[in-house]
Design an enzyme around this catalytic site. Sequence first.
Site, PDB file in Angstrom:
ATOM      1  N   ASN A   9       0.855  -1.181   0.000  1.00 51.45           N
ATOM      2  CA  ASN A   9       0.000   0.000   0.000  1.00 51.45           C
ATOM      3  C   ASN A   9       0.896   1.238   0.000  1.00 51.45           C
ATOM      4  O   ASN A   9       1.456   1.612   1.019  1.00 51.45           O
ATOM      5  CB  ASN A   9      -0.906  -0.004   1.237  1.00 51.45           C
ATOM      6  CG  ASN A   9      -1.805   1.227   1.289  1.00 51.45           C
ATOM      7  OD1 ASN A   9      -1.952   1.953   0.302  1.00 51.45           O
ATOM      8  ND2 ASN A   9      -2.407   1.474   2.441  1.00 51.45           N
ATOM      9  N   TRP A  10       1.024   1.861  -1.177  1.00 50.33           N
ATOM     10  CA  TRP A  10       1.898   3.029  -1.297  1.00 50.33           C
ATOM     11  C   TRP A  10       1.298   4.273  -0.648  1.00 50.33           C
ATOM     12  O   TRP A  10       2.000   5.267  -0.480  1.00 50.33           O
ATOM     13  CB  TRP A  10       2.166   3.332  -2.767  1.00 50.33           C
ATOM     14  CG  TRP A  10       3.047   2.324  -3.456  1.00 50.33           C
ATOM     15  CD1 TRP A  10       3.561   1.169  -2.929  1.00 50.33           C
ATOM     16  CD2 TRP A  10       3.509   2.389  -4.811  1.00 50.33           C
ATOM     17  NE1 TRP A  10       4.314   0.508  -3.868  1.00 50.33           N
ATOM     18  CE2 TRP A  10       4.306   1.231  -5.038  1.00 50.33           C
ATOM     19  CE3 TRP A  10       3.339   3.295  -5.848  1.00 50.33           C
ATOM     20  CZ2 TRP A  10       4.914   0.973  -6.266  1.00 50.33           C
ATOM     21  CZ3 TRP A  10       3.944   3.036  -7.075  1.00 50.33           C
ATOM     22  CH2 TRP A  10       4.728   1.894  -7.270  1.00 50.33           C
ATOM     23  N   LYS A  11       0.015   4.229  -0.323  1.00 48.38           N
ATOM     24  CA  LYS A  11      -0.681   5.390   0.228  1.00 48.38           C
ATOM     25  C   LYS A  11      -0.465   6.595  -0.709  1.00 48.38           C
ATOM     26  O   LYS A  11      -0.413   6.426  -1.924  1.00 48.38           O
ATOM     27  CB  LYS A  11      -0.234   5.653   1.660  1.00 48.38           C
ATOM     28  CG  LYS A  11      -0.412   4.416   2.555  1.00 48.38           C
ATOM     29  CD  LYS A  11      -0.233   4.686   3.998  1.00 48.38           C
ATOM     30  CE  LYS A  11      -0.473   3.412   4.799  1.00 48.38           C
ATOM     31  NZ  LYS A  11      -0.406   3.651   6.249  1.00 48.38           N
ATOM     32  N   HIS A  98      -9.839   0.885   4.942  1.00 47.97           N
ATOM     33  CA  HIS A  98      -8.580   1.158   5.627  1.00 47.97           C
ATOM     34  C   HIS A  98      -8.825   2.151   6.766  1.00 47.97           C
ATOM     35  O   HIS A  98      -9.672   3.039   6.662  1.00 47.97           O
ATOM     36  CB  HIS A  98      -7.556   1.718   4.634  1.00 47.97           C
ATOM     37  CG  HIS A  98      -6.161   1.765   5.173  1.00 47.97           C
ATOM     38  ND1 HIS A  98      -5.729   2.748   6.033  1.00 47.97           N
ATOM     39  CD2 HIS A  98      -5.103   0.933   4.990  1.00 47.97           C
ATOM     40  CE1 HIS A  98      -4.463   2.531   6.353  1.00 47.97           C
ATOM     41  NE2 HIS A  98      -4.061   1.441   5.727  1.00 47.97           N
ATOM     42  N   GLU A 100      -7.314   4.662   7.776  1.00 47.34           N
ATOM     43  CA  GLU A 100      -7.179   6.072   7.409  1.00 47.34           C
ATOM     44  C   GLU A 100      -8.415   6.583   6.694  1.00 47.34           C
ATOM     45  O   GLU A 100      -8.808   7.749   6.847  1.00 47.34           O
ATOM     46  CB  GLU A 100      -5.918   6.256   6.550  1.00 47.34           C
ATOM     47  CG  GLU A 100      -4.639   6.036   7.345  1.00 47.34           C
ATOM     48  CD  GLU A 100      -3.421   5.728   6.495  1.00 47.34           C
ATOM     49  OE1 GLU A 100      -2.367   5.455   7.093  1.00 47.34           O
ATOM     50  OE2 GLU A 100      -3.526   5.759   5.244  1.00 47.34           O
ATOM     51  N   GLU A 170      -5.360  -4.715  10.907  1.00 49.63           N
ATOM     52  CA  GLU A 170      -4.405  -3.624  11.080  1.00 49.63           C
ATOM     53  C   GLU A 170      -4.696  -2.899  12.391  1.00 49.63           C
ATOM     54  O   GLU A 170      -5.557  -2.035  12.442  1.00 49.63           O
ATOM     55  CB  GLU A 170      -4.475  -2.646   9.905  1.00 49.63           C
ATOM     56  CG  GLU A 170      -5.879  -2.252   9.454  1.00 49.63           C
ATOM     57  CD  GLU A 170      -5.893  -1.006   8.579  1.00 49.63           C
ATOM     58  OE1 GLU A 170      -4.854  -0.687   7.990  1.00 49.63           O
ATOM     59  OE2 GLU A 170      -6.938  -0.335   8.529  1.00 49.63           O
ATOM     60  N   GLY A 176       2.254   3.031  10.953  1.00 53.17           N
ATOM     61  CA  GLY A 176       3.118   4.183  10.789  1.00 53.17           C
ATOM     62  C   GLY A 176       3.773   4.666  12.060  1.00 53.17           C
ATOM     63  O   GLY A 176       4.461   5.683  12.056  1.00 53.17           O
ATOM     64  N   SER A 216       2.539  -2.267  10.536  1.00 61.30           N
ATOM     65  CA  SER A 216       3.978  -1.985  10.465  1.00 61.30           C
ATOM     66  C   SER A 216       4.797  -3.249  10.243  1.00 61.30           C
ATOM     67  O   SER A 216       5.741  -3.549  10.980  1.00 61.30           O
ATOM     68  CB  SER A 216       4.455  -1.262  11.733  1.00 61.30           C
ATOM     69  OG  SER A 216       3.903   0.028  11.815  1.00 61.30           O
ATOM     70  N   GLY A 237       2.912  -1.055   4.450  1.00 65.12           N
ATOM     71  CA  GLY A 237       2.877   0.362   4.154  1.00 65.12           C
ATOM     72  C   GLY A 237       4.248   0.902   3.820  1.00 65.12           C
ATOM     73  O   GLY A 237       4.762   0.744   2.717  1.00 65.12           O
ATOM     74  N   GLY A 238       4.887   1.560   4.796  1.00 64.69           N
ATOM     75  CA  GLY A 238       6.155   2.234   4.561  1.00 64.69           C
ATOM     76  C   GLY A 238       7.235   1.356   3.961  1.00 64.69           C
ATOM     77  O   GLY A 238       7.977   1.785   3.071  1.00 64.69           O
TER      78      GLY A 238
END
Length: 260
Positions: A9-11, A98, A100, A170, A176, A216, A237-238
Amino acid sequence: MRKALVAANWKMNGRRSANEKLIAALVAGLDQAKAGAVDVVVFPPAVYLADVRQMVSGSMIELGAQNVSLESLDGAFTGECSAQMFCDAGCGWVLVGHSERRAMFGETEDVVAAKMRAALDADLSPVLCVGETLEQRQGGALEQVVSSQVVSALSSLSVPMLSRVVLAYEPVWAIGSGLTASPEQAQEVHEMIRAVVAGMGGEELAQKIRIVYGGSVSAANAELIFAQPDIDGGLVGGASLKAEDFLAICRASADQAAVG
């Protein structure tokens, strides 16, 4: 045996030049790792879907959208993209619910459920994200919150539809933040989610449905997380923005599938 899934997930990250380098490294690295035992999906921002579709053509990497409209018909919905549009753009997957989207954009359980239906009706495979905040965990509401999210999103779906769903646990407090649930904590919630699915669609479905961890995930913790019996991969994610880290996560998943 459930096939593992590792999703990137590049967001809201990416530029064309950086995307090209990242995808080229992933394509080469995944081929070398012989990671065919794992489904690998990349979820770039919508504006880069066409570019990334060309970049992953002929590789094992599949394409997904980060969000989808709950509206199924074309119309006056400025800024929205429908499930049919994402199919037309070459997507086979979509993220739904998600944390977010829920927290920042006010997506309610009804909205999430409608998006699930829209995705499935268009033959997209949805990855439904569920999870609790730190306050909810500390307040003893983890099971109630996560179970409610699962049931609300899936209760109107047929068993054949349910079989196409991937669930992503999640813990919101781990996204994050650099924090992560311990492998044992993650396994406990995954096992609980599988039990909820069994109550809705039967034990056979529950044992087939994939549940991935999305808190994470990193190159450092992937091996221990993926070793848990009810964890079928990761929503990353990151770490998915760094080819070396994401490839290490994919290899950890493939290695665990081989141990199986």
